[in-house]
Design an enzyme around this catalytic site. Structure first.
Site, PDB file in Angstrom:
ATOM      1  CG  PHE A  11      -1.387   1.157   1.413  1.00  0.00           C
ATOM      2  CD1 PHE A  11      -2.103   2.308   1.055  1.00  0.00           C
ATOM      3  CD2 PHE A  11      -1.171   1.675   3.015  1.00  0.00           C
ATOM      4  CE1 PHE A  11      -2.335   3.511   1.577  1.00  0.00           C
ATOM      5  CE2 PHE A  11      -1.476   2.782   3.488  1.00  0.00           C
ATOM      6  CZ  PHE A  11      -2.175   3.650   2.648  1.00  0.00           C
ATOM      7  CB  ALA A  78      10.319  -5.908   2.154  1.00  0.00           C
ATOM      8  CB  ALA A  79       7.951  -5.087   7.250  1.00  0.00           C
ATOM      9  CE1 TYR A 166       5.174  -4.085  12.248  1.00  0.00           C
ATOM     10  CE2 TYR A 166       4.161  -2.477  13.657  1.00  0.00           C
ATOM     11  CZ  TYR A 166       4.975  -2.599  12.341  1.00  0.00           C
ATOM     12  OH  TYR A 166       5.008  -1.641  11.317  1.00  0.00           O
TER      13      TYR A 166
END
Length: 335
Positions: A11, A78-79, A166
């Site tokens: 997104f 990226a994650a 996270y």
């Protein structure tokens, strides 16, 4: 310039890619499509400056192959990004977010200083036989590393307190990024955008709160709010976020820094529901899945970004919601 955007089919990533292409850079996107979607980058496929590679930041061989192209800036987005998923499956989040970042840093170091390069004191001695090329890493972290905000907002000096794997994985990655700046003189910056929303965000259960609320109203479905709804968020429109990310890469002043981006305005989730809903559907309060992972007040102090790289948000919350709503509505008509 030649840019690598990891997570570029996501997104936020697709907006970063769009801005870089609009500014006539060459862009390679690396994405494993676990969260990103090909339709997000569909409009770029015929652009000669754009290339998509399906791959994973945990795959060292794939990264070695990609880094045969020399990159001026690596925008590492990226994650694994879902807080709740990180509690249920911390291993995946850690390997994607912390180990994946380490893999990117190593390839950037090899590109800039070579595999045979070594440090002598605080200076590099390079192997003249190796084809080295300068490289900068922009690492996208998150506001979810912070402790709860006071009324003055969260600056970069605010205490960190990860309440989910996270957040913990992102802090681990941040520390590696800053260590490479200090130990190896690799140009790098850690950026912490606050809660980002806008077009191309998923509208289902794995999406963001703004997109979910708008979608539910359009479909006449109830809005469900976890917990009391008194938790607050500083909501950053995605176009402002992409500007911030790209500028962080351009500015040498950002190197070695941690920089926030937000609006300086926080709203409760209850208030957000009222702004979007306007009484059209029913609003329910439901049991929180993982209440221990909730940060009750998030409000950004972005004065460092303004001073250091000249960034400030252009969109109000109401303007961003209006654009997002139009996009979601138009997307539904196309289906």
């Amino acid at each position: 310039m030649n840019m690598l955007v990891t997570g570029g089919a996501g997104f936020i990533g697709r907006w970063v890619v769009k801005k870089l292409l609009d500014e006539n850079h060459s862009v390679i996107v690396l994405d494993n499509l676990s969260n990103g979607r090909l339709e997000n980058i569909e409009e770029f496929k015929d652009n000669s400056n754009f290339k998509f590679v399906k791959g994973d930041v945990r795959d060292k061989d794939k990264l070695d192959e990609i880094f045969k192209d020399k990159f001026d800036i690596v925008y590492h987005l990226a994650a694994s990004i879902n807080v709740q998923d990180s509690i249920d499956d911390p291993e995946t989040t850690f390997f994607n977010d912390a180990v994946g970042t380490f893999n990117i840093l190593e390839r950037a170091r090899f590109q800039m200083f070579g595999k045979n390069g070594r440090m002598d004191g605080d200076s590099w001695i390079l192997d003249s036989e190796e084809n080295t090329y300068p490289c900068k890493v922009v690492f996208m972290s998150t506001c979810m590393v912070y402790d709860v905000s006071g009324s003055e907002g969260i600056s970069e000096c605010h205490p960190i307190k990860p309440v989910s794997p996270y957040g913990g994985s992102k802090i681990a990655a941040e520390n590696m990024v800053l260590s490479y700046y200090s130990a190896y003189k690799l140009p790098a910056v850690v950026i912490r955008p606050f809660n980002t929303y806008g077009p191309f965000q998923k509208t289902g259960g794995e999406g963001g709160v703004v997109a979910i609320f708008i979608n539910n109203v359009l479909e006449g479905k109830d809005i469900n709010i976890y917990g009391s709804g008194s938790q607050t968020r500083d909501l950053l429109y995605v176009k402002d976020c992409a500007d911030f990310i790209v500028l962080s890469g351009y500015s040498d002043k950002a190197d070695g820094q941690i920089i926030n981006a937000g609006t300086g305005r926080d709203v409760t989730i209850n208030e957000l529901a009222d702004i979007i809903n306007k009484g059209k559907v029913r609003v329910n309060h439901v049991k929180h899945i993982h209440p221990q992972s909730e940060i009750m007040k998030l409000k950004c102090n972005y004065s460092k970004a303004k001073k250091l790289i000249g960034w400030k948000p252009k969109y109000t919350l109401e303007q961003g919601i209006e654009e997002t709503g139009k996009w979601i509505e138009e997307t539904k008509l196309l289906k």
